[in-house]
Scaffold this motif. Structure first.
Motif, short mmCIF file in Angstrom:
data_model
loop_
_atom_site.label_atom_id
_atom_site.label_comp_id
_atom_site.label_asym_id
_atom_site.label_seq_id
_atom_site.Cartn_x
_atom_site.Cartn_y
_atom_site.Cartn_z
N PHE A 1 0.89 -1.16 -0.05
CA PHE A 1 0.07 0.05 0.14
C PHE A 1 0.84 1.34 0.10
O PHE A 1 1.58 1.32 0.93
CB PHE A 1 -0.90 -0.01 1.43
CG PHE A 1 -1.95 1.09 1.35
CD1 PHE A 1 -3.16 0.85 0.77
CD2 PHE A 1 -1.48 2.30 1.63
CE1 PHE A 1 -4.15 1.68 0.93
CE2 PHE A 1 -2.46 3.32 1.90
CZ PHE A 1 -3.74 3.15 1.21
N CYS A 2 0.70 1.93 -0.88
CA CYS A 2 1.61 3.25 -1.17
C CYS A 2 0.84 4.72 -1.36
O CYS A 2 -0.31 4.62 -1.75
CB CYS A 2 2.59 3.05 -2.08
SG CYS A 2 3.86 1.59 -2.12
N GLY A 3 1.51 5.73 -1.37
CA GLY A 3 1.08 6.90 -1.57
C GLY A 3 1.65 7.00 -3.06
O GLY A 3 2.85 6.57 -3.41
N VAL A 4 0.84 7.57 -4.01
CA VAL A 4 1.63 7.28 -5.42
C VAL A 4 1.31 8.98 -5.93
O VAL A 4 0.05 9.41 -6.18
CB VAL A 4 0.75 6.63 -6.34
CG1 VAL A 4 1.39 6.70 -7.82
CG2 VAL A 4 0.90 5.06 -5.83
N SER A 5 2.39 9.70 -6.25
CA SER A 5 2.52 11.11 -6.86
C SER A 5 2.79 10.86 -8.26
O SER A 5 3.79 10.35 -8.68
CB SER A 5 3.44 11.82 -6.31
OG SER A 5 2.84 12.12 -4.76
N VAL A 6 2.02 11.72 -9.18
CA VAL A 6 2.45 11.54 -10.44
C VAL A 6 3.41 13.07 -10.64
O VAL A 6 2.71 14.22 -10.30
CB VAL A 6 1.22 11.93 -11.67
CG1 VAL A 6 1.93 12.00 -13.16
CG2 VAL A 6 0.38 10.46 -11.43
N VAL A 7 4.39 13.28 -11.15
CA VAL A 7 5.42 14.05 -11.16
C VAL A 7 5.64 14.45 -12.71
O VAL A 7 6.35 13.47 -13.32
CB VAL A 7 6.76 13.77 -10.30
CG1 VAL A 7 7.69 15.01 -10.48
CG2 VAL A 7 6.41 13.53 -9.03
N GLN B 1 7.54 17.20 -15.47
CA GLN B 1 8.42 18.45 -15.41
C GLN B 1 8.87 18.69 -14.01
O GLN B 1 8.94 20.07 -13.82
CB GLN B 1 7.83 19.46 -16.12
CG GLN B 1 7.38 19.20 -17.72
CD GLN B 1 8.43 18.59 -18.45
OE1 GLN B 1 8.77 17.41 -18.66
NE2 GLN B 1 9.08 19.61 -19.21
N GLY B 2 9.13 17.91 -13.04
CA GLY B 2 9.60 18.23 -11.66
C GLY B 2 8.44 18.69 -10.84
O GLY B 2 8.79 18.85 -9.67
N GLN B 3 7.22 18.86 -11.32
CA GLN B 3 5.99 19.45 -10.20
C GLN B 3 5.20 18.15 -10.34
O GLN B 3 4.85 17.43 -10.89
CB GLN B 3 5.52 20.37 -11.09
CG GLN B 3 6.18 21.60 -11.56
CD GLN B 3 6.56 22.36 -10.36
OE1 GLN B 3 5.68 22.48 -9.42
NE2 GLN B 3 7.97 22.74 -10.35
N ILE B 4 4.75 18.05 -8.83
CA ILE B 4 3.73 16.97 -8.69
C ILE B 4 2.26 17.44 -9.01
O ILE B 4 1.84 18.73 -8.79
CB ILE B 4 3.46 16.99 -6.94
CG1 ILE B 4 5.00 16.37 -6.40
CG2 ILE B 4 2.44 16.06 -6.63
CD1 ILE B 4 4.94 16.11 -5.04
N ILE B 5 1.48 16.59 -9.86
CA ILE B 5 0.40 16.91 -10.65
C ILE B 5 -0.66 16.49 -9.74
O ILE B 5 -1.78 17.02 -9.55
CB ILE B 5 0.44 16.24 -11.94
CG1 ILE B 5 1.75 16.88 -12.79
CG2 ILE B 5 -0.89 16.69 -12.67
CD1 ILE B 5 1.97 18.22 -12.91
N ASN B 6 -0.67 15.02 -9.21
CA ASN B 6 -1.85 14.64 -8.67
C ASN B 6 -1.12 13.47 -7.65
O ASN B 6 -0.21 12.86 -7.87
CB ASN B 6 -2.84 13.98 -9.55
CG ASN B 6 -4.34 14.28 -9.05
OD1 ASN B 6 -4.52 14.27 -7.82
ND2 ASN B 6 -4.94 14.54 -10.14
N ARG B 7 -2.21 13.22 -6.57
CA ARG B 7 -1.60 12.00 -5.59
C ARG B 7 -2.62 11.04 -5.12
O ARG B 7 -3.94 11.36 -5.47
CB ARG B 7 -1.20 12.76 -4.32
CG ARG B 7 -0.49 11.84 -3.24
CD ARG B 7 -0.24 12.44 -2.07
NE ARG B 7 0.65 11.50 -1.29
CZ ARG B 7 0.33 10.67 -0.53
NH1 ARG B 7 -1.08 10.55 -0.33
NH2 ARG B 7 1.09 9.82 0.27
N TYR B 8 -2.23 9.84 -5.19
CA TYR B 8 -3.16 8.81 -5.21
C TYR B 8 -2.87 7.91 -3.98
O TYR B 8 -1.57 7.99 -3.72
CB TYR B 8 -3.66 7.96 -6.33
CG TYR B 8 -3.83 8.67 -7.65
CD1 TYR B 8 -5.20 8.89 -7.85
CD2 TYR B 8 -2.71 9.51 -8.36
CE1 TYR B 8 -5.42 9.83 -9.22
CE2 TYR B 8 -3.14 10.19 -9.56
CZ TYR B 8 -4.45 10.30 -9.86
OH TYR B 8 -4.62 11.01 -10.95
N GLU B 9 -3.55 7.15 -3.31
CA GLU B 9 -3.13 6.14 -2.45
C GLU B 9 -3.74 4.79 -2.94
O GLU B 9 -5.14 4.85 -3.31
CB GLU B 9 -3.61 6.40 -1.15
CG GLU B 9 -2.68 7.61 -0.17
CD GLU B 9 -3.16 7.78 1.08
OE1 GLU B 9 -4.13 6.96 1.45
OE2 GLU B 9 -2.35 8.22 1.83
N GLY B 10 -3.17 3.66 -2.81
CA GLY B 10 -3.71 2.40 -2.93
C GLY B 10 -2.52 1.21 -3.04
O GLY B 10 -1.30 1.50 -2.99
#
Length: 244
Positions: A112-118, A120-129
């Motif tokens: 189970f993880c936190g998942v961030s879409v990065v 161009q160096g910027q965090i766009i969105n975050r999910y968990e699962g």
């Protein structure tokens, strides 16, 4: 988001839909490819292989070309375009991700993880699962949730990474505190064995490889801080999606 029946079987949705349609008197035609749809006076003419049928209205819900082996095609989009609807470019979503880094050593590990879409160096969105490590890269529900954004950004030729938080329920400070407490109790234990007490064996090996650490070395304060940082931000550059 997603909604699953309590049975956790997709067929439950299909069976209830078909049952309800029959209860309402809906006539279902199977194995009839629609070749063309056009408006004629106050009716819609649906051209099939052997005949033309007429209806008061038409709902196009044929999907895209995502699974051609199952019979899907772009015909629905073409029908909609024929009626003047604007068609946006399509791209893969709800798909697994292929990483540039070889993750075969961790294949089969699930956590189970936190998942961030990065991008161009910027965090766009975050999910968990759940995240599943595979021979080609990453899968699991959280990855499928993130895949649409990843595919969209890759389509724009942006550099995209997935950043995993291996301990999403712990802040960075709380995780450091946990590790420091374990360090006092198991300070002479080899690093790999020390990590196996708090995470999957395959992930522990991957983490040490990522940091260039000797699995048999002892843990010190500097290494502990590096571990905490990487556990909260384990990054993998994405090469492409499995739907590409």
């Amino acid at each position: 988001g997603k909604c699953f029946p309590m049975s956790l079987q997709a067929r439950s949705v299909v069976e209830l839909l078909v049952f309800t349609c029959k209860e309402l008197g809906v006539h279902i035609l199977l194995d009839n490819e629609v070749l063309h749809v056009k408006s004629e006076s106050d009716k819609f003419a649906i051209k099939l292989a052997q005949e033309i049928q007429y209806f008061d209205s038409v709902l196009i819900a044929s999907g895209s070309i995502a699974s051609p082996s199952l019979g899907s095609s772009e015909s629905g989009l073409e029908f909609a375009r024929g009626f003047g609807h604007k068609i946006y470019p399509t791209f893969a979503s709800l798909v697994q991700l292929i990483t540039k880094k070889d993750l075969k050593s961790a294949s089969g590990a699930k956590l189970f993880c936190g998942v961030s879409v990065v991008a161009q160096g910027q965090i766009i969105n975050r999910y968990e699962g759940d995240v599943l490590f595979t021979n080609y890269g990453l899968s699991g529900l959280a990855i499928l949730d993130a895949s649409k954004e990843v595919a969209l950004r890759l389509g724009k030729l942006e550099c995209v990474e997935i950043s995993l938080d291996l301990f999403p329920r712990f802040s960075k400070e709380a995780l450091r505190g946990l590790f420091q407490k374990r360090l006092k109790s198991f300070h002479d234990m080899p690093l790999l064995k020390w990590l196996e007490g708090v995470m999957n064996h395959k992930i522990a090996k991957l983490l040490l490889d990522e940091l260039g650490l000797d699995p048999n070395a002892s843990l010190d304060s500097k290494t502990l801080n590096r571990l905490v940082h990487t556990c909260k931000r384990l990054n993998f550059e994405i090469k492409e999606t499995k739907g590409s």
